[in-house]
Enzyme design. Structure first.
Site, PDB file in Angstrom:
ATOM      1  CG  HIS A   1      -1.804   1.139   1.284  1.00 55.38           C
ATOM      2  ND1 HIS A   1      -3.191   1.052   1.483  1.00 55.38           N
ATOM      3  CD2 HIS A   1      -1.698   2.396   1.230  1.00 55.38           C
ATOM      4  CE1 HIS A   1      -3.687   2.076   1.560  1.00 55.38           C
ATOM      5  NE2 HIS A   1      -2.788   3.178   1.152  1.00 55.38           N
TER       6      HIS A   1
ATOM      7  CG  HIS B   1      -0.820   7.082  -1.124  1.00 54.30           C
ATOM      8  ND1 HIS B   1      -2.265   7.315  -1.532  1.00 54.30           N
ATOM      9  CD2 HIS B   1      -1.113   6.613  -0.049  1.00 54.30           C
ATOM     10  CE1 HIS B   1      -3.099   6.807  -0.824  1.00 54.30           C
ATOM     11  NE2 HIS B   1      -2.477   6.263   0.090  1.00 54.30           N
TER      12      HIS B   1
ATOM     13  CE  LYS C   1      -8.104   2.401  -0.291  1.00 56.80           C
ATOM     14  NZ  LYS C   1      -6.779   3.007  -0.105  1.00 56.80           N
TER      15      LYS C   1
ATOM     16  CG  HIS D   1      -9.617   4.813   3.619  1.00 58.66           C
ATOM     17  ND1 HIS D   1      -8.555   5.411   3.846  1.00 58.66           N
ATOM     18  CD2 HIS D   1     -10.520   5.226   4.748  1.00 58.66           C
ATOM     19  CE1 HIS D   1      -8.369   6.348   4.682  1.00 58.66           C
ATOM     20  NE2 HIS D   1      -9.700   6.155   5.403  1.00 58.66           N
TER      21      HIS D   1
ATOM     22  CG  HIS E   1      -4.654   2.465   5.892  1.00 59.65           C
ATOM     23  ND1 HIS E   1      -5.762   2.541   6.363  1.00 59.65           N
ATOM     24  CD2 HIS E   1      -4.605   2.987   4.749  1.00 59.65           C
ATOM     25  CE1 HIS E   1      -6.734   3.258   5.467  1.00 59.65           C
ATOM     26  NE2 HIS E   1      -5.846   3.520   4.529  1.00 59.65           N
TER      27      HIS E   1
ATOM     28  CG  ASP F   1      -1.595   4.844   3.993  1.00 57.28           C
ATOM     29  OD1 ASP F   1      -1.551   5.126   2.645  1.00 57.28           O
ATOM     30  OD2 ASP F   1      -2.285   5.248   4.868  1.00 57.28           O
TER      31      ASP F   1
HETATM   32  O1  DOR Z   1      -3.328   9.797   5.502  1.00 57.28           O
HETATM   33  C1  DOR Z   1      -3.709   9.515   4.363  1.00 57.28           C
HETATM   34  N1  DOR Z   1      -3.045  10.150   3.261  1.00 57.28           N
HETATM   35  N2  DOR Z   1      -4.615   8.685   4.369  1.00 57.28           N
HETATM   36  C2  DOR Z   1      -5.255   8.401   3.239  1.00 57.28           C
HETATM   37  O2  DOR Z   1      -6.102   7.545   3.364  1.00 57.28           O
HETATM   38  C3  DOR Z   1      -4.876   9.039   1.825  1.00 57.28           C
HETATM   39  C4  DOR Z   1      -3.391   9.456   2.041  1.00 57.28           C
HETATM   40  C5  DOR Z   1      -3.147  10.450   0.839  1.00 57.28           C
HETATM   41  O3  DOR Z   1      -3.433   9.988  -0.424  1.00 57.28           O
HETATM   42  O4  DOR Z   1      -2.336  11.588   1.262  1.00 57.28           O
HETATM   43 ZN    ZN Z   2      -3.229   5.299   1.819  1.00 55.65          ZN
END
Ligand code: DOR
Ligand code: ZN
Length: 352
Positions: A17, A19, A103, A140, A178, A251
């Protein structure tokens, strides 16, 4: 294995997981993930979100183009579920090896989730398709009702949404992403082979006090937000339990420093640069370094039905000083300022 070995050899881990963002930020943050992990499940919450096979293919190309030379990193892409997503598009993307999973963001739960799902009942055709083709659904898990206390949103989601969803679709393969609560850890541990969870490094290290230590700490703010100490301890117990349905997912969610340190700061902790070091510290503190490799490198691929990485990495018992800030070059050669998780701390393991 001795209590405190001088080095630790692990099968190369994967991040289930992350970004990776897009554009300038992608170029700045991707090398951190690619240096540690063999593969990563890449979140689709771009603006606009990744909802089609064509968009995923184009995003994959942008990721591959941004990789450092010689990197063997493989991005695994995901489809962002909306109220109107076409199940046939998901099925085609999965069959073609473009989408590794879907997702589900409840609408407005977090960053770029406005186009998320407003009502799970609207997606029964999608869930039936996922169930039939064995495509994982990554969730989520937070309700978004403003009346529900933010610290209760995960536990309430499990009770009101997840449990009924799994009852309606017993064949659905789900990763609760998460997790942050004892309730989530217990629910996953008590469920069958189809339900797994990822655990982040930050939720193993911080509780909600970290958000307010000596003042407001935007770098400790993420969603789901860190909970009380009892929950952090329950997550540590789950991570080291040896249950193959708990595995690594950072995450890592970078936002430039100016976007974090603002009147309305963004949610997300950038832990990619020292992720495996952070997990190693947590496992060592629990006397469970011998369980790190399975959590980091074996349970995830097994759940996803993918081969284990053949390569290995070495962690050396030498302290690493985490800089208070990182200045990472974006595509245009401009530096993006980011605050890494563990900023200003010394970590006892270094990735060789
Ligand atoms: O803290 C987070 N940031 N939680 C999420 O679910 C998305 C993520 C983000 O894309 O910045
Ligand atoms: Zn995330």
């Amino acid at each position: 294995m001795s209590a405190s070995p001088a080095q630790l050899s692990l099968r190369r881990p994967d991040d289930w997981h992350v970004h990776l963002r897009d554009g300038a930020l992608l170029q700045a943050v991707l090398p951190s993930t690619a240096a540690q992990f063999g593969r990563a499940i890449v979140m689709p919450n771009l603006s606009p979100p990744i909802t089609t096979v064509a968009a995923a293919l184009a995003y994959r190309q942008r990721i591959l183009a941004a990789l450092p030379d010689g990197s063997g990193f493989t991005p695994l892409l995901t489809a962002y579920l909306t109220d109107t997503i076409d199940p046939a598009e998901l099925e085609r993307g999965f069959a073609e090896g473009v989408f590794a999973a879907c997702k589900l963001y409840p609408a407005n739960a977090t960053t770029n989730s406005a186009a998320g799902v407003s009502d799970l009942a609207k997606l029964s055709a999608v869930f039936e398709t996922l169930e039939r083709i064995g495509m994982p659904l990554l969730i989520h898990g937070e309700v978004t009702d403003a009346e529900i206390d933010i610290f209760d949103r995960e536990a309430v989601f499990i009770e009101r949404q997840l449990e009924p969803l799994l009852r309606r679709h017993p064949g659905l393969k789900v990763v609760l992403e998460h997790i942050t609560t004892a309730e989530a850890a217990a629910f996953v541990a008590g469920s069958g082979a189809n339900l797994a969870a990822t655990i982040t490094p930050h939720h193993l290290h911080i509780n909600r006090n970290a958000l307010f230590r000596g003042g407001l700490r935007p770098d400790m703010y993420c969603l789901p937000v860190a909970k009380r100490e009892q929950h952090r301890l329950a997550l540590r117990a789950a991570a080291i339990s040896g249950n193959p349905r708990f595995f690594l997912g950072t995450d890592s969610a970078p936002h430039p420093r100016h976007a974090k340190e603002a009147a309305c700061g963004c949610a997300g902790i950038f832990n990619a640069p020292y992720a495996i070091e952070s997990y190693a510290l947590a496992f060592e503190q629990e006397g469970a370094l011998d369980r790190l490799e399975a959590f980091a490198s074996e349970f995830g691929p097994r759940f996803y039905g993918l081969p284990l990485n053949e390569e290995r990495i070495t962690l050396v018992r030498e302290s690493v000083s985490v800089p208070p800030r990182l200045h990472l070059n974006d595509a245009a050669g401009e530096a993006v300022e980011l605050v890494p998780f563990h900023a200003g701390e010394l970590l006892p393991w270094r990735l060789a």
